[in-house]
Scaffold this motif. Structure first.
Motif, PDB file in Angstrom:
ATOM      1  N   MET A  96       0.723  -1.190   0.185  1.00  0.00           N
ATOM      2  CA  MET A  96       0.106   0.194   0.069  1.00  0.00           C
ATOM      3  C   MET A  96       0.569   1.185   0.309  1.00  0.00           C
ATOM      4  O   MET A  96       0.232   2.212  -0.853  1.00  0.00           O
ATOM      5  N   LEU A 100       0.018   4.147  -2.479  1.00  0.00           N
ATOM      6  CA  LEU A 100      -0.376   5.441  -2.403  1.00  0.00           C
ATOM      7  C   LEU A 100       0.407   6.394  -2.876  1.00  0.00           C
ATOM      8  O   LEU A 100      -0.092   7.561  -2.905  1.00  0.00           O
ATOM      9  N   LEU A 104      -0.049   4.825  -8.305  1.00  0.00           N
ATOM     10  CA  LEU A 104      -1.763   5.332  -7.688  1.00  0.00           C
ATOM     11  C   LEU A 104      -1.394   6.610  -8.566  1.00  0.00           C
ATOM     12  O   LEU A 104      -2.276   6.825  -9.743  1.00  0.00           O
ATOM     13  N   PHE A 105      -0.632   7.554  -8.331  1.00  0.00           N
ATOM     14  CA  PHE A 105      -0.350   8.426  -9.096  1.00  0.00           C
ATOM     15  C   PHE A 105       0.270   8.781 -10.829  1.00  0.00           C
ATOM     16  O   PHE A 105       1.269   9.466 -11.022  1.00  0.00           O
TER      17      PHE A 105
END
Lengths: 612, 49
Positions: A96, A100, A104-105
């Protein structure tokens, strides 16, 4: 004029590919530049190369397509963790933060990197995302010589899909069915790769090479416990035996108990007959699955052409079995079948599907022999060799070929560096180490003294296309070394009664055919067919070797050592030459003999690269 | 901001709205951990978990 840049990155084998009006111009893997095997970082060097090759800047590129969709991948991760909770918390807590913080970006992350390449690049609407298996399917269908084909892609996992079936017709490509994570043929094979003590995502080749030394005695155990295989080749894996969905290993204790041993620790434990039998068994199961799928696809769609891509398509033994069974009339496999090829597929999918452009030269192989990488002009080669302090002779092409043929016939190991670098994991005659396949000692010498790798690993033959059928039990083009077939019966040597009693690794040192260096223990060979049209210089070299020796075959292995990416520049080639027991190096028209080199330039190369 | 817009679009297309609270939870508390690291607020954050 429309340029499309395809990018694959962040898992393994990052790469970039550039197409111009749908024509494949250039492609390269990042590992060749960074010298880090399977480099997963953003492929800045590869992108710079493909742009420089076409003499354009990034802001002049019309569309940039990333090979998969990060949001979909994130969805799969979250759903998997929720489904298995509370199991898998350790893996969740590790995954994660990275997601995160970065993954994810990814759009912004990629955009920032692109901006570093060209400050004038500002339009983020040019940045698009394809789907992982669509990218694979497009990389297999659009460059193929088929107007219509069934496309089968299989790998570990993309977003959700692990295996897909698509139908390609003219410029259209439609995915018809998918198998989803965690049921994956690629992950099943990787689980056994891990269990046998090899590295996942790179050791699968070793497992395949080890298989012929074993007996497939665990096939029933695998089919009765691990996998529920249906007649049409679809399957489900019993997750009670695997740990990859939520854990940090591929297999678990139930898996160990089923086969009776713990996973091999490569630093402590040797490969035993058990591991060879395990390898033989999973190879057999993989072939069964691939054959079942191929048969059902032929039955369902009735199309005579099959295209393959995805990591599983690099299992050339299984590919060879599909050919042997004559299920399809024609098969074409994308040479960069792994994730690197996804970059090319992403760009091609956008050109043909989103921009709706027709395919040109539909009846020919449009991969240009996979020679899509960098090439070095003669003045650059000479300049580099002078800089390093190499001693070389500059000859014309005929002399280079004559001298190289003489060296090969005298049993020397030759580094052969010519033209554009190959795209994909195989060296196809431009960044290759060559040898005489008739030699009894060549396989052992090349493995132990040049490649520094396990002695059981086989070498592949390059054979003149017109002589293929005289030497091997196959008559299909195999320009990308992706089909395995048997050596022709009349080239095989009869074993003595004592030799017949041998089994497993003891078979390694027995002369099995007229070309022992490329004949595996089961009399098979991973064949590369060489034609004048695709690689005229390499063709000429083999042709001259045939004239001298009556043998139209050469040993062809990638120009690198264990754990090293294939050489990219003349400097890389020289370092490998000086760090190994290669006898001769040929770069373009420059001929280098080891005996003439300054011994101070020799250095310890063997431990320079992390073992794979 | 464009990230949130795109993610909401993605959720609407996939119709997996239940992912949104999980993601928001992860993002907010992830950010909280990072921001409060080494500050006086940190012990209070740790007691929540």
């Amino acid at each position: 004029m429309t340029y499309i840049l395809g990018i694959s990155a962040f898992y393994h084998d990052s790469a970039a590919a550039l197409i111009k009006n749908g024509k494949i111009i250039s492609a390269a893997q990042e590992e060749r530049f960074t010298r880090k095997k399977h480099d997963s970082g953003f492929p800045s060097n590869a992108i710079n190369f493909v742009l420089d090759f076409s003499k354009i800047k990034l802001h002049e590129v019309d569309h940039i397509v990333f090979y998969e969709k990060p949001f979909l991948k994130f969805e799969r991760l979250l759903e998997t963790y929720v489904a298995f909770a509370p199991k898998g918390f350790q893996s969740f807590s590790r995954a994660m933060p990275i997601w995160l913080k970065e993954k994810l970006f990814q759009k912004k992350f990629i955009f920032d990197h692109l901006k570093n390449i060209d400050i004038s690049f500002e339009d983020d609407t040019k940045l698009l995302f394809s789907e992982h298996h669509l990218s694979h399917a497009a990389s297999a269908f659009y460059p193929s010589p088929f107007e219509e084909a069934v496309i089968l892609t299989a790998d570990g996992v993309g977003e959700w899909a692990t295996t897909t079936v698509a139908i390609g017709k003219k410029n259209n490509l439609e995915i018809k069915k998918e198998l989803h994570f965690p049921h994956s043929l690629g992950l099943l094979y990787s689980a056994f790769t891990y269990y046998s003590g090899f590295k996942v995502n790179s050791g699968e080749y070793k497992l395949m090479g080890l298989a012929p030394y074993g007996n497939p005695i665990y096939v029933d155990k695998i089919l009765n416990n691990l996998i529920d295989l249906k007649e049409d080749g679809t399957f489900m894996l019993d997750q009670n035996y695997f740990n990859y969905s939520t854990g940090l290993t591929m297999t678990n204790k139930n898996f160990d108990d089923l086969f009776g041993e713990k996973p091999r620790k490569p630093e402590k434990e040797k490969i035993t007959q058990f591991h060879m039998d395990i390898a033989a068994s999973i190879q057999d199961v993989t072939e069964k699955i691939m054959l079942s799928i191929a048969k059902s696809l032929k039955k369902d769609y009735g199309i005579p052409n099959l295209c393959l891509a995805g990591g599983v398509a690099l299992n050339c033994v299984a590919n060879g079995k599909i050919i042997k069974e004559k299920i399809f009339e024609n098969i074409w496999v994308q040479p960069a079948a792994g994730d690197a090829g996804g970059s090319l597929g992403a760009a091609l999918a956008y050109w043909h599907l989103d921009l709706n452009n027709e395919r040109k030269e539909i009846d020919k192989d449009n991969m240009c022999g996979s020679f899509l990488g960098n090439e070095f002009q003669e003045n650059v080669i000479v300049e580099k060799l002078d800089e390093i302090g190499a001693k070389y002779e500059k000859l014309d092409q005929d002399e280079i070929i004559k001298k190289t043929v003489e060296d090969l016939a005298n049993g020397k190991a030759v580094g052969w560096f010519q033209g554009r670098m190959e795209f994909g994991p195989r060296a196809l005659g431009n960044r290759s180490i060559l040898g005489d396949p008739r030699s009894d000692t060549m396989q052992k010498n090349l493995n132990l003294k040049v490649k520094y790798r396990e002695s059981f690993r086989p070498f592949a033959p390059s054979v003149l296309r017109e002589d293929l059928n005289n030497w091997f039990e196959m008559n299909t083009d195999s320009p990308y070394m992706l089909f395995v077939s048997d050596v022709k019966k009349d080239k095989i040597l009869e074993l003595t009664s004592d030799q017949k009693k041998l089994f497993g690794i003891d078979l390694l040192n027995i002369k099995k055919s007229e070309i022992p260096a490329v004949t595996h223990v089961d009399y098979s060979a991973r064949i590369q067919t060489v034609s004048k049209e695709i690689n005229p210089l390499y063709y000429k070299l083999i042709k001259k070797f045939k004239e001298k020796t009556n043998c139209p075959v050469l040993v062809n292995t990638s120009f690198n050592i264990r754990g090293e990416p294939i050489v990219h520049t003349p400097e890389d080639a020289f370092k490998c030459f000086m760090g190994t027991e290669l006898d001769v190096l040929v770069i373009g028209n420059c001929y280098l003999n080891k005996n003439n080199q300054d011994l101070n330039l020799k250095y310890n190369y063997k431990n320079k690269f992390e073992l794979d | 901001m464009s990230f949130l817009k795109e993610f909401v679009k993605f959720l609407m297309e996939r119709k997996k709205y239940w992912l949104l609270p999980i993601l928001l939870f992860l993002l907010i508390f992830g950010a909280l951990f990072v921001v409060t690291q080494g500050t006086a607020v940190a012990p209070f954050i740790y007691t929540i978990f």
